[in-house]
Design a protein around this motif. Structure first.
Motif, PDB file in Angstrom:
ATOM      1  N   VAL A  99      89.661 -18.063-124.993  1.00 43.63           N
ATOM      2  CA  VAL A  99      88.528 -18.976-124.963  1.00 43.63           C
ATOM      3  C   VAL A  99      87.300 -18.246-124.436  1.00 43.63           C
ATOM      4  O   VAL A  99      87.430 -17.255-123.716  1.00 43.63           O
ATOM      5  CB  VAL A  99      88.810 -20.207-124.067  1.00 43.63           C
ATOM      6  N   ASN A 100      86.139 -18.743-124.788  1.00 45.89           N
ATOM      7  CA  ASN A 100      84.903 -18.176-124.257  1.00 45.89           C
ATOM      8  C   ASN A 100      84.786 -18.488-122.770  1.00 45.89           C
ATOM      9  O   ASN A 100      85.301 -19.494-122.287  1.00 45.89           O
ATOM     10  CB  ASN A 100      83.682 -18.744-124.984  1.00 45.89           C
ATOM     11  N   VAL A 101      84.058 -17.659-122.071  1.00 48.22           N
ATOM     12  CA  VAL A 101      83.813 -17.846-120.644  1.00 48.22           C
ATOM     13  C   VAL A 101      83.208 -19.219-120.371  1.00 48.22           C
ATOM     14  O   VAL A 101      83.524 -19.872-119.380  1.00 48.22           O
ATOM     15  CB  VAL A 101      82.873 -16.740-120.122  1.00 48.22           C
ATOM     16  N   ASP A 102      82.337 -19.682-121.262  1.00 52.05           N
ATOM     17  CA  ASP A 102      81.632 -20.948-121.076  1.00 52.05           C
ATOM     18  C   ASP A 102      82.447 -22.167-121.506  1.00 52.05           C
ATOM     19  O   ASP A 102      81.998 -23.292-121.343  1.00 52.05           O
ATOM     20  CB  ASP A 102      80.320 -20.933-121.864  1.00 52.05           C
ATOM     21  N   SER A 103      83.628 -21.961-122.034  1.00 52.76           N
ATOM     22  CA  SER A 103      84.436 -23.061-122.538  1.00 52.76           C
ATOM     23  C   SER A 103      84.908 -23.968-121.398  1.00 52.76           C
ATOM     24  O   SER A 103      85.188 -23.514-120.289  1.00 52.76           O
ATOM     25  CB  SER A 103      85.658 -22.515-123.280  1.00 52.76           C
ATOM     26  N   ASN A 104      85.025 -25.250-121.695  1.00 48.87           N
ATOM     27  CA  ASN A 104      85.591 -26.197-120.741  1.00 48.87           C
ATOM     28  C   ASN A 104      87.066 -25.909-120.482  1.00 48.87           C
ATOM     29  O   ASN A 104      87.633 -26.406-119.510  1.00 48.87           O
ATOM     30  CB  ASN A 104      85.439 -27.629-121.254  1.00 48.87           C
ATOM     31  N   LEU A 105      87.686 -25.126-121.351  1.00 48.07           N
ATOM     32  CA  LEU A 105      89.104 -24.799-121.213  1.00 48.07           C
ATOM     33  C   LEU A 105      89.358 -23.507-120.439  1.00 48.07           C
ATOM     34  O   LEU A 105      90.504 -23.142-120.206  1.00 48.07           O
ATOM     35  CB  LEU A 105      89.749 -24.694-122.599  1.00 48.07           C
ATOM     36  N   ALA A 106      88.303 -22.810-120.028  1.00 49.60           N
ATOM     37  CA  ALA A 106      88.459 -21.507-119.378  1.00 49.60           C
ATOM     38  C   ALA A 106      89.314 -21.592-118.117  1.00 49.60           C
ATOM     39  O   ALA A 106      90.216 -20.774-117.904  1.00 49.60           O
ATOM     40  CB  ALA A 106      87.094 -20.889-119.066  1.00 49.60           C
ATOM     41  N   THR A 107      89.068 -22.575-117.281  1.00 45.74           N
ATOM     42  CA  THR A 107      89.836 -22.693-116.040  1.00 45.74           C
ATOM     43  C   THR A 107      91.286 -23.060-116.330  1.00 45.74           C
ATOM     44  O   THR A 107      92.207 -22.533-115.693  1.00 45.74           O
ATOM     45  CB  THR A 107      89.181 -23.715-115.089  1.00 45.74           C
ATOM     46  N   LEU A 108      91.501 -23.912-117.306  1.00 43.47           N
ATOM     47  CA  LEU A 108      92.867 -24.266-117.698  1.00 43.47           C
ATOM     48  C   LEU A 108      93.614 -23.023-118.181  1.00 43.47           C
ATOM     49  O   LEU A 108      94.770 -22.788-117.803  1.00 43.47           O
ATOM     50  CB  LEU A 108      92.867 -25.347-118.776  1.00 43.47           C
ATOM     51  N   VAL A 109      92.971 -22.221-119.021  1.00 43.28           N
ATOM     52  CA  VAL A 109      93.593 -20.990-119.502  1.00 43.28           C
ATOM     53  C   VAL A 109      93.889 -20.062-118.330  1.00 43.28           C
ATOM     54  O   VAL A 109      94.956 -19.439-118.262  1.00 43.28           O
ATOM     55  CB  VAL A 109      92.704 -20.299-120.565  1.00 43.28           C
ATOM     56  N   THR A 110      92.975 -19.989-117.359  1.00 43.98           N
ATOM     57  CA  THR A 110      93.189 -19.162-116.168  1.00 43.98           C
ATOM     58  C   THR A 110      94.445 -19.597-115.429  1.00 43.98           C
ATOM     59  O   THR A 110      95.281 -18.767-115.047  1.00 43.98           O
ATOM     60  CB  THR A 110      91.972 -19.251-115.229  1.00 43.98           C
ATOM     61  N   VAL A 111      94.607 -20.896-115.219  1.00 44.37           N
ATOM     62  CA  VAL A 111      95.781 -21.415-114.508  1.00 44.37           C
ATOM     63  C   VAL A 111      97.054 -21.146-115.319  1.00 44.37           C
ATOM     64  O   VAL A 111      98.095 -20.766-114.758  1.00 44.37           O
ATOM     65  CB  VAL A 111      95.608 -22.911-114.181  1.00 44.37           C
ATOM     66  N   LEU A 112      96.988 -21.313-116.636  1.00 47.12           N
ATOM     67  CA  LEU A 112      98.159 -21.033-117.478  1.00 47.12           C
ATOM     68  C   LEU A 112      98.543 -19.558-117.428  1.00 47.12           C
ATOM     69  O   LEU A 112      99.730 -19.219-117.340  1.00 47.12           O
ATOM     70  CB  LEU A 112      97.901 -21.483-118.912  1.00 47.12           C
ATOM     71  N   VAL A 113      97.548 -18.673-117.479  1.00 48.45           N
ATOM     72  CA  VAL A 113      97.814 -17.236-117.381  1.00 48.45           C
ATOM     73  C   VAL A 113      98.451 -16.924-116.032  1.00 48.45           C
ATOM     74  O   VAL A 113      99.416 -16.153-115.942  1.00 48.45           O
ATOM     75  CB  VAL A 113      96.522 -16.414-117.597  1.00 48.45           C
ATOM     76  N   THR A 114      97.933 -17.533-114.970  1.00 47.97           N
ATOM     77  CA  THR A 114      98.505 -17.319-113.639  1.00 47.97           C
ATOM     78  C   THR A 114      99.966 -17.753-113.614  1.00 47.97           C
ATOM     79  O   THR A 114     100.819 -17.064-113.050  1.00 47.97           O
ATOM     80  CB  THR A 114      97.707 -18.093-112.569  1.00 47.97           C
ATOM     81  N   GLY A 115     100.260 -18.881-114.240  1.00 44.61           N
ATOM     82  CA  GLY A 115     101.646 -19.352-114.311  1.00 44.61           C
ATOM     83  C   GLY A 115     102.543 -18.358-115.017  1.00 44.61           C
ATOM     84  O   GLY A 115     103.655 -18.061-114.556  1.00 44.61           O
ATOM     85  N   VAL A 116     102.078 -17.814-116.134  1.00 48.23           N
ATOM     86  CA  VAL A 116     102.859 -16.812-116.871  1.00 48.23           C
ATOM     87  C   VAL A 116     103.067 -15.560-116.008  1.00 48.23           C
ATOM     88  O   VAL A 116     104.164 -14.995-115.967  1.00 48.23           O
ATOM     89  CB  VAL A 116     102.174 -16.468-118.210  1.00 48.23           C
ATOM     90  N   GLU A 117     102.019 -15.142-115.299  1.00 45.60           N
ATOM     91  CA  GLU A 117     102.136 -13.968-114.431  1.00 45.60           C
ATOM     92  C   GLU A 117     103.156 -14.214-113.314  1.00 45.60           C
ATOM     93  O   GLU A 117     103.972 -13.330-113.002  1.00 45.60           O
ATOM     94  CB  GLU A 117     100.772 -13.630-113.821  1.00 45.60           C
ATOM     95  N   LEU A 118     103.145 -15.410-112.744  1.00 44.64           N
ATOM     96  CA  LEU A 118     104.096 -15.719-111.677  1.00 44.64           C
ATOM     97  C   LEU A 118     105.531 -15.810-112.206  1.00 44.64           C
ATOM     98  O   LEU A 118     106.470 -15.402-111.515  1.00 44.64           O
ATOM     99  CB  LEU A 118     103.693 -17.000-110.948  1.00 44.64           C
ATOM    100  N   VAL A 119     105.699 -16.302-113.412  1.00 41.37           N
ATOM    101  CA  VAL A 119     107.029 -16.319-114.022  1.00 41.37           C
ATOM    102  C   VAL A 119     107.515 -14.877-114.225  1.00 41.37           C
ATOM    103  O   VAL A 119     108.683 -14.561-113.975  1.00 41.37           O
ATOM    104  CB  VAL A 119     107.028 -17.112-115.352  1.00 41.37           C
ATOM    105  N   ALA A 120     106.617 -13.996-114.641  1.00 43.27           N
ATOM    106  CA  ALA A 120     106.979 -12.587-114.820  1.00 43.27           C
ATOM    107  C   ALA A 120     107.387 -11.964-113.483  1.00 43.27           C
ATOM    108  O   ALA A 120     108.383 -11.237-113.405  1.00 43.27           O
ATOM    109  CB  ALA A 120     105.824 -11.809-115.444  1.00 43.27           C
ATOM    110  N   VAL A 121     106.639 -12.254-112.429  1.00 40.22           N
ATOM    111  CA  VAL A 121     106.973 -11.732-111.100  1.00 40.22           C
ATOM    112  C   VAL A 121     108.322 -12.290-110.644  1.00 40.22           C
ATOM    113  O   VAL A 121     109.169 -11.554-110.127  1.00 40.22           O
ATOM    114  CB  VAL A 121     105.861 -12.061-110.080  1.00 40.22           C
ATOM    115  N   ALA A 122     108.526 -13.589-110.837  1.00 42.77           N
ATOM    116  CA  ALA A 122     109.811 -14.201-110.462  1.00 42.77           C
ATOM    117  C   ALA A 122     110.954 -13.540-111.232  1.00 42.77           C
ATOM    118  O   ALA A 122     112.038 -13.315-110.677  1.00 42.77           O
ATOM    119  CB  ALA A 122     109.777 -15.708-110.726  1.00 42.77           C
ATOM    120  N   GLY A 123     110.717 -13.209-112.498  1.00 38.16           N
ATOM    121  CA  GLY A 123     111.730 -12.511-113.295  1.00 38.16           C
ATOM    122  C   GLY A 123     112.045 -11.136-112.734  1.00 38.16           C
ATOM    123  O   GLY A 123     113.214 -10.737-112.668  1.00 38.16           O
TER     124      GLY A 123
END
Length: 165
Positions: free
Chosen positions: A117-141
């Motif tokens: 998503v673009n930086v200015d998108s209303n979805l940018a923060t949601l994508v950030t949180v989703l990416v963080t979740g994926v990163e934490l799942v990778a760390v947990a793995g």
């Protein structure tokens, strides 16, 4: 992504990694959270220093910078975890800009991914949180499958020192 999203990602990632490394939820967990979170936040902000000099998403958004921060603790014994913030900054910028980042700088060429998503998108923060979740799942793995020591300072650096000449 914008600065706020980079900081949000780094805070959530640092807290999550701290809890994953020490799930006792004791005072030691708080210490681990602080030990991980502060350097991750510093690393998440570092690449955007190139907005003050050089060319943004090129000068400090590349594999050479990341490699330097991965290796720095091997030689100097500090700045553990900063590389995690830098790496996740790159991931968010790949997903948060259509222009991409110069992974192989100083060689020409920008790299991006076809989703995001673009930086200015209303979805940018949601994508950030989703990416963080994926990163934490990778760390947990990593932790679950016996590679958690790679995330513990200075264990990763001990491994690298054993590999490097």
């Amino acid at each position: 992504m914008n600065k706020g999203d980079h900081v949000l990602n780094a805070l959530l990632l640092g807290i999550g990694i701290g809890v994953l490394l020490d799930p006792s939820l004791s005072v030691d967990t708080l210490s681990t959270i602080g030990m991980v979170t502060i350097p991750v936040v510093v690393g998440a902000l570092f690449p955007d220093v190139d907005t003050a000099f050089g060319t943004h998403r090129q000068t400090l958004h590349n594999a050479l910078v990341l490699s330097g921060f991965v290796l720095f603790p091997v030689f100097y014994g500090n700045l553990y975890y900063v590389w995690i913030g830098i790496a996740t900054h790159f991931v968010l910028d790949l997903l948060g800009t259509q222009a991409g980042i110069a992974v192989l700088y100083p060689y020409d060429g920008m790299f991006d991914v076809p989703v995001g998503v673009n930086v200015d998108s209303n979805l940018a923060t949601l994508v950030t949180v989703l990416v963080t979740g994926v990163e934490l799942v990778a760390v947990a793995g990593l932790i679950r499958y016996g590679y958690g020591d790679l995330l513990r300072a200075p264990a990763l650096w001990d491994v690298l020192v054993g590999v490097l000449p």
